[in-house]
Enzyme design. Structure first.
Site, PDB file in Angstrom:
ATOM      1  CG  HIS A 248      -1.899  -1.117   1.236  1.00 35.09           C
ATOM      2  ND1 HIS A 248      -2.975  -1.119   0.372  1.00 35.09           N
ATOM      3  CD2 HIS A 248      -1.976  -2.269   1.947  1.00 35.09           C
ATOM      4  CE1 HIS A 248      -3.693  -2.231   0.573  1.00 35.09           C
ATOM      5  NE2 HIS A 248      -3.105  -2.942   1.519  1.00 35.09           N
ATOM      6  CG  ASP A 280      -3.796   0.675  -2.448  1.00 36.50           C
ATOM      7  OD1 ASP A 280      -2.741   0.853  -1.795  1.00 36.50           O
ATOM      8  OD2 ASP A 280      -4.893   0.442  -1.915  1.00 36.50           O
TER       9      ASP A 280
HETATM   10  O1  G3I Z   1     -20.051  -4.324   5.803  1.00 35.09           O
HETATM   11  C1  G3I Z   1     -20.235  -3.136   6.581  1.00 35.09           C
HETATM   12  C2  G3I Z   1     -21.461  -2.440   6.140  1.00 35.09           C
HETATM   13  O2  G3I Z   1     -22.582  -3.250   6.417  1.00 35.09           O
HETATM   14  C3  G3I Z   1     -21.573  -1.092   6.872  1.00 35.09           C
HETATM   15  O3  G3I Z   1     -22.640  -0.369   6.368  1.00 35.09           O
HETATM   16  C4  G3I Z   1     -20.286  -0.276   6.687  1.00 35.09           C
HETATM   17  C5  G3I Z   1     -20.322   1.013   7.490  1.00 35.09           C
HETATM   18  O4  G3I Z   1     -19.021   1.518   7.691  1.00 35.09           O
HETATM   19  O5  G3I Z   1     -19.188  -1.045   7.116  1.00 35.09           O
HETATM   20  C6  G3I Z   1     -19.059  -2.235   6.378  1.00 35.09           C
HETATM   21  O6  G3I Z   1     -17.938  -2.961   6.759  1.00 35.09           O
HETATM   22  C7  G3I Z   1     -16.687  -2.371   6.459  1.00 35.09           C
HETATM   23  C8  G3I Z   1     -15.983  -3.248   5.438  1.00 35.09           C
HETATM   24  O7  G3I Z   1     -14.669  -2.772   5.225  1.00 35.09           O
HETATM   25  C9  G3I Z   1     -16.690  -3.267   4.074  1.00 35.09           C
HETATM   26  O8  G3I Z   1     -16.684  -1.971   3.507  1.00 35.09           O
HETATM   27  C10 G3I Z   1     -15.891  -2.318   7.750  1.00 35.09           C
HETATM   28  O9  G3I Z   1     -16.489  -1.380   8.623  1.00 35.09           O
HETATM   29  C11 G3I Z   1     -14.469  -1.905   7.458  1.00 35.09           C
HETATM   30  O10 G3I Z   1     -13.698  -2.024   8.647  1.00 35.09           O
HETATM   31  C12 G3I Z   1     -13.885  -2.828   6.418  1.00 35.09           C
HETATM   32  O11 G3I Z   1     -12.586  -2.382   6.114  1.00 35.09           O
HETATM   33  C13 G3I Z   1     -11.753  -3.329   5.485  1.00 35.09           C
HETATM   34  C14 G3I Z   1     -10.470  -3.415   6.296  1.00 35.09           C
HETATM   35  O12 G3I Z   1      -9.529  -4.230   5.604  1.00 35.09           O
HETATM   36  C15 G3I Z   1     -10.704  -4.032   7.673  1.00 35.09           C
HETATM   37  O13 G3I Z   1     -11.124  -5.369   7.555  1.00 35.09           O
HETATM   38  C16 G3I Z   1     -11.477  -2.829   4.081  1.00 35.09           C
HETATM   39  O14 G3I Z   1     -12.676  -2.937   3.288  1.00 35.09           O
HETATM   40  C17 G3I Z   1     -10.391  -3.666   3.433  1.00 35.09           C
HETATM   41  O15 G3I Z   1     -10.016  -3.084   2.207  1.00 35.09           O
HETATM   42  C18 G3I Z   1      -9.177  -3.700   4.349  1.00 35.09           C
HETATM   43  O16 G3I Z   1      -8.233  -4.558   3.745  1.00 35.09           O
HETATM   44  C19 G3I Z   1      -6.973  -4.667   4.439  1.00 35.09           C
HETATM   45  C20 G3I Z   1      -6.479  -6.077   4.257  1.00 35.09           C
HETATM   46  O17 G3I Z   1      -7.442  -7.008   4.673  1.00 35.09           O
HETATM   47  C21 G3I Z   1      -5.157  -6.290   5.005  1.00 35.09           C
HETATM   48  N1  G3I Z   1      -4.168  -5.300   4.612  1.00 35.09           N
HETATM   49  C22 G3I Z   1      -4.610  -3.911   4.674  1.00 35.09           C
HETATM   50  C23 G3I Z   1      -5.903  -3.719   3.878  1.00 35.09           C
HETATM   51  C24 G3I Z   1      -6.342  -2.263   3.874  1.00 35.09           C
HETATM   52  O18 G3I Z   1      -6.632  -1.849   5.187  1.00 35.09           O
END
Ligand code: G3I
Length: 368
Positions: A248, A280
């Site tokens: 990243h 990215d």
């Molecule tokens: O699914 C819920 C949804 O129902 C709700 O309305 C919304 C409100 O904020 O949240 C949604 O969940 C979020 C999810 O992403 C889907 O968008 C979580 O809050 C959010 O914490 C989650 O973030 C993810 C993050 O990891 C934590 O798991 C990111 O999408 C994802 O891109 C990110 O990916 C990580 C890799 O797994 C590990 N390396 C770093 C990378 C970037 O942080």
């Protein structure tokens, strides 16, 4: 180190201005296969990668499958996918012993329909875990971890080619220690050994990765700690196949590409493979107008991916998404650490038009 040729940078704005008013040459078909042409003529990314025996992947989510272009472009361009969130513990075992595999299965089905490989992500991570883990004493937590790995890796046995077994276990900053705030810290350092062994037992054919960020270039505390960790695992006979370098990137603090190559080479010398697992390149903190930002972004894609492509044992690159419309860096909570957005960190714009970064990545794959 290489860069986007001057002529290409000069002509790209013209090409992409045209693309902005003309939809890309894609159909709405759900399954495209491996022989579709790229959107600006020439091969698709996956065709370019296949010619070199490389994987080119993207993090995907079935929550966007309602958009036909999302599916069409993903199937056309990538020969591998990583579930962005759907195989994380909080989603696969939200309550102890009660599993939910539907969204992950949808991605596996999409991969099957489009002849793509799946990299499972991630079995053991201190984030995206259900709250019940916090209260467990060490012996019960160990059992919960081993049960989780066994159930999840068994469910997708033979359907994923690889797992990120342990994700981001090492502290940020200079300590080089295992992350003390992780719920798994109470198990002691051998939890990593146990996790890899359990994953191997459940799916002996899967490649097993340690995956982390900010460890791309040799010399930083994080990369030295990652190297020491995986060296110890490898020398202990733990079934680890490789290291995912998330990448990243922050254009204000780009890693030295020669040090990235040295790091990849020393990991490969341990008998491991390496890959770029979550690339990215956000443009928010790049100075200049939009054409300048996107041109610089394209150069970074080219140079950084080139370091992998020029390293024997670096098997490919996965991007953390593919359209700027759906990037984790659109979420303010995450975006703030990359300067002022918009960050537009990927290969396609919000309307699925290819950006200069798309062409530069494809050119880098074809050239190296
Ligand atoms: O699914 C819920 C949804 O129902 C709700 O309305 C919304 C409100 O904020 O949240 C949604 O969940 C979020 C999810 O992403 C889907 O968008 C979580 O809050 C959010 O914490 C989650 O973030 C993810 C993050 O990891 C934590 O798991 C990111 O999408 C994802 O891109 C990110 O990916 C990580 C890799 O797994 C590990 N390396 C770093 C990378 C970037 O942080």
């Amino acid at each position: 180190m290489s860069s986007v040729p001057r002529l290409l940078l000069f002509t790209l704005p013209i090409v992409f201005a045209a693309c902005a008013s003309t939809p890309p040459a894609v159909s709405d078909a759900a399954s495209v296969g491996a022989d579709a042409q790229g959107p600006v003529g020439g091969p698709s990314l996956r065709e370019a990668a296949a010619a070199k025996g490389l994987l080119v992947g993207a993090a995907l989510s079935p929550s966007h499958f309602g958009e036909p272009l999302y599916k069409t472009v993903a199937g056309r361009e990538f020969n591998a996918l990583t579930p962005e969130n759907e195989m994380k513990w909080v989603n696969t075992e939200p309550q102890r012993g009660r599993f939910a595999f539907g969204p992950g299965d949808a991605l596996v089905q999409f991969a099957r329909d489009n002849d793509m490989k799946v990299r499972g992500h991630a079995l053991v991570w201190y984030q995206a875990i259900p709250s019940y883990l916090e209260a467990l004493p060490a012996d019960e937590l160990r059992t919960a971890m081993l049960d989780h790995i066994k159930a999840v890796a068994t469910h997708w046995k033979g359907q994923v080619y690889a797992w990120d077994v342990v994700n981001e276990a090492i502290e940020d900053g200079s300590s080089g220690m295992l992350r003390r705030t992780s719920v798994f810290a109470k198990l002691g350092p051998s939890y990593l050994d146990e996790a890899f062994r359990a994953a191997h037992e459940a799916d002996p054919e899967a490649l097993l990765f340690y995956n982390d960020y900010d460890g791309e270039a040799a010399g930083s505390a994080k990369s030295e700690a990652i190297f020491a960790l995986v060296k110890r695992l490898k020398e202990s006979g733990v079934p680890i196949s490789g290291v995912g370098l998330q990448s990243h990137l922050d254009p204000r603090r780009l890693p030295d590409y020669a040090a990235v190559k040295r790091n990849m080479e020393r990991l490969v010398s341990l008998g491991l493979t390496v890959n770029i697992s979550e690339l990215d390149v956000p443009v928010g903190a790049i100075d200049g107008d939009m054409a300048t930002k996107l041109g610089r972004q394209a150069e970074i894609y080219d140079s950084f991916v080139g370091t992998c492509l020029q390293t024997t044992g670096c098997t490919g690159v996965t991007l953390w998404g593919f359209t700027d419309k759906h990037s984790w860096l659109n979420i303010p909570e995450f975006a703030q650490y990359r300067g002022t957005g918009p960050h537009m960190p990927l290969l396609f714009d919000d309307a699925y038009n290819p950006k200069p970064s798309y062409v530069s990545l494809r050119t880098a794959i074809a050239r190296n």
